[in-house]
Structures are given as structure tokens and as C-alpha cells.
Design an enzyme around this catalytic site. Sequence first.
Site, PDB file in Angstrom:
ATOM      1  N   GLY A 208      38.124  16.192  48.852  1.00  0.00           N
ATOM      2  CA  GLY A 208      38.777  16.672  47.636  1.00  0.00           C
ATOM      3  C   GLY A 208      37.758  16.894  46.538  1.00  0.00           C
ATOM      4  O   GLY A 208      36.562  16.957  46.803  1.00  0.00           O
ATOM      5  N   ASN A 209      38.230  17.016  45.316  1.00  0.00           N
ATOM      6  CA  ASN A 209      37.300  17.145  44.192  1.00  0.00           C
ATOM      7  C   ASN A 209      37.945  16.543  42.947  1.00  0.00           C
ATOM      8  O   ASN A 209      39.092  16.108  42.985  1.00  0.00           O
ATOM      9  CB  ASN A 209      36.895  18.611  43.982  1.00  0.00           C
ATOM     10  CG  ASN A 209      38.093  19.487  43.704  1.00  0.00           C
ATOM     11  OD1 ASN A 209      38.747  19.357  42.680  1.00  0.00           O
ATOM     12  ND2 ASN A 209      38.424  20.375  44.640  1.00  0.00           N
ATOM     13  N   TYR A 210      37.189  16.514  41.856  1.00  0.00           N
ATOM     14  CA  TYR A 210      37.638  15.789  40.663  1.00  0.00           C
ATOM     15  C   TYR A 210      38.567  16.580  39.746  1.00  0.00           C
ATOM     16  O   TYR A 210      38.857  16.138  38.645  1.00  0.00           O
ATOM     17  CB  TYR A 210      36.424  15.336  39.854  1.00  0.00           C
ATOM     18  CG  TYR A 210      35.643  14.228  40.510  1.00  0.00           C
ATOM     19  CD1 TYR A 210      36.253  13.009  40.784  1.00  0.00           C
ATOM     20  CD2 TYR A 210      34.304  14.392  40.840  1.00  0.00           C
ATOM     21  CE1 TYR A 210      35.543  11.986  41.382  1.00  0.00           C
ATOM     22  CE2 TYR A 210      33.589  13.372  41.432  1.00  0.00           C
ATOM     23  CZ  TYR A 210      34.208  12.162  41.704  1.00  0.00           C
ATOM     24  OH  TYR A 210      33.510  11.157  42.280  1.00  0.00           O
TER      25      TYR A 210
END
Length: 404
Positions: A208-210
Site C-alpha cells: 500500500g502507500n501513505y
Amino acid sequence: MLKGKHIVLGISGGIAAYKAAYLLRLLVKKGAEVQVVITPNGKEFITPATLAALSGKPVVSEFFAANTGEWHSHVDLGLWADLMIVAPATASTIGKMANGIADNMLITTYLSAKEQVMVAPAMDLDMWAHPSTQRNVATLRKDGVIIVEPASGELASGLTGKGRMEEPEGIVKAAEDYFRRRETLRGKRVMVTAGPTYENIDPVRFIGNYSSGKMGFAIAAEAAARGADVTLVAGPVGLPTPDGVKERVDVTSAVEMYNAVTQRYADADIVVLAAAVADYAPATISDTKIKREGASTMELQLVRNPDIAATLGESKQGQTLVGFALETDHELSNAMHKLEKKNLDWIVLNSLRDPEAGFMKDTNKVTIVSRKGETHSFPAKTKREVAADIIDTITGNKDENGKT
Ligand code: C5P
């Protein structure tokens, strides 16, 4: 623009209250129906009799009528208003609004107002500059309140500086601008992608990512507030659906987002791609939790995800396509390249190098670049204000001085 509009004018206890009479007069002259709510201190500066005569309505101030004990419903007023203007707004009233201290009718009306609220602060320069006031103003902005910035000039204290309430003409203009902006996207269908995507590895892990989704949700909120039919395609985020958004589609992976967006593309007039889509996903998703087999390294094979923006760019049929670029280096040239490659009409550039921009933050600082290479740079603002700047820019309603 103001004809027939229901406006609640909240007056608090500052010397600038005398200007509220003129403001009221201007609003009534423009055809607005105005109901005045005044704080107990406000009445020390201007009499309810003047305000009642100018508005043609009894002024509201007390929770109960002194002689009959009748209860005045602030809820009704809050629901009635198309716009609430608090002018002058003292440091105290701003603080109470920001913190929900509902000890007078002005604040209770504010807390029940369903539509836009606008605040014109008026105070001494030191009070305006105080961190407490600035914090409260920032809270109001974050809550979606429009701040009509005080001007610099002579103050009642004899000092000179920032804190003078904006002149009534300026406040009326801000109100007219608000109602005009509210109509910018009436009848338009806007689709927004927001948040990250999660690419599953096994039942408990993902890539995923932030991305928090805050920017995309702010765009959806602003587009809905301007009358658009909004579809929000959201990756996994815990954010509530903004008021007025017609359809929300929750997705997890890039492929799900791709499917949701491409299915709805033909119906859209404007598409804003604010999601941070994973470029790659695991080639296979394990049905069971992958075990640590003792090996010191492990390989994960990844396959390319579809590029939603590029796909939409290829099959564009009159839609306005807006992409985002979050770059760490060569920001402008990378963004321009992306715009060309994906056949976008606009690209919104924010840099990870900027402390006020990026993931998780409540603020952003953007440069919006058009196909023709025009660039519009804006100072750091709340994401909701950035959303307004983006919509103003792409609809040609731009205001680079920064709408407050
Ligand atoms: O990832 P990249 O920097 O190329 O993203 C630029 C724009 O393309 C963003 O608006 C993003 O939402 C969009 N994008 C997309 N599908 C992808 C990757 C990016 O729609 N797979």
C-alpha cells in the site's frame, strides 16, 4: 446573486458592530432576506431597534423572550439560512465558534447552521496575531468556514495594523462570490478517485502507500458543494462521505478502482484522479498466510497494474481529465511529461519536498499546470481550499490571490 437568499447576520461585540448596520442595509438592498442574531455584548455597540428597522424583522438575541418565556429556536434559524455571516466576529466569538462553546444565540445558531458560514474578524492587531486566535481561525477554516480576512489600517485602539474588519462592500462581494461559486458545477457530473490502493499479498498483508484520501475527499466535497453530481471512488480510507456526494464506491485494489472508474467514465464531465494507485500488484495472492520458512530473503513477483489515468486519456470523449503528480525531483518537468503521456487536461503538482504538502497532512501546496503549459501556483492552504482552487482553475473561475 443575493436576491431571495436567506441570510443570518451574526453580530458580536466589537466596535466594528456599527458597520454591521451598513452591511445589513446593503444585503437588504440586494434583495436578501436578513435575520439578525446579536450577542449580549453586541447590543452594547449597536441597538437592536436599528437592526430590526433595517432588516424588517425582530432581532434575535436571547434564548427566551423576557416577557413571555417563549423559547427562540436557533435550530430553525440554522436550517433557514442559506448563508450565515458573522460580522464583526470578535476574538471571543471566533474562539467560541471554533470550540463549540454555545453560551449565546449566535453560537447555537452557528452550530445548527446547515449551509455555509462566513466570518469577518474584527479586533486589535495583537489579538488577531495571537497564536490562540490564529489557531481558532485555522480550526474554523478546517471546518469549512470562509474567513473574510481583516484588512490593515487604523484600529479603534489608535494602533495601526491588521485587524480592521473588511468593509461591508467587501463582505457583500464575498457573499456574492460564494453564491456564484456554488453554481459553478450545477448539472455537471464529476468523478473523483481518492486514497491509496491495497494490493493483497496474502490474507493479512498488502502493498500500500501513505495516501490518506483527504485531498480527493476534499475535492469531492467541494464539487458537491458547487452543485455537481459527484461519484467518489475511494480506496481503503476511514473517511466519512462528504455531504452531498451522490455515489460512493469503496474499492481496495487498483484493478477494482480501474473497473469502478471505467464503468462510469462515459457519464462523467470531469474526472479528478487524486488516488495514489499502486503501480504493481503481486502476481498471485496466497490463499493462506505466507510462512517465514527460515530463508533470509524472499521474492515477491509483481505485475503491472492498469494505469487508470492513461486508459481514460486514451478514450477521452470530451471529458476534462485532471491528474495529480506527487514528485520528489524535477517536479515541473515530470508533471508536464505525465500530462502529455496520459493525455490529461490538467495536472496538479505537489512536491514531497514541501513540508506543507503531501500524505496525511491537512494542508497542501500545489501548482496546477494546463495542457497549454500555463502554470498557476498557490500558497499552502487547507486541502478544502486547495480543492476550491483546483475547481476554480479548471473551470476558468480562477482567483490566484487565494480565496479565503
Ligand atoms: O503514479 P503517477 O505519478 O503516474 O500518477 C499520476 C496520476 O495518474 C495520478 O492522478 C494518479 O491518480 C493516476 N494514476 C492512475 N492509475 C495508475 C497510476 C496513476 O490513475 N495506475
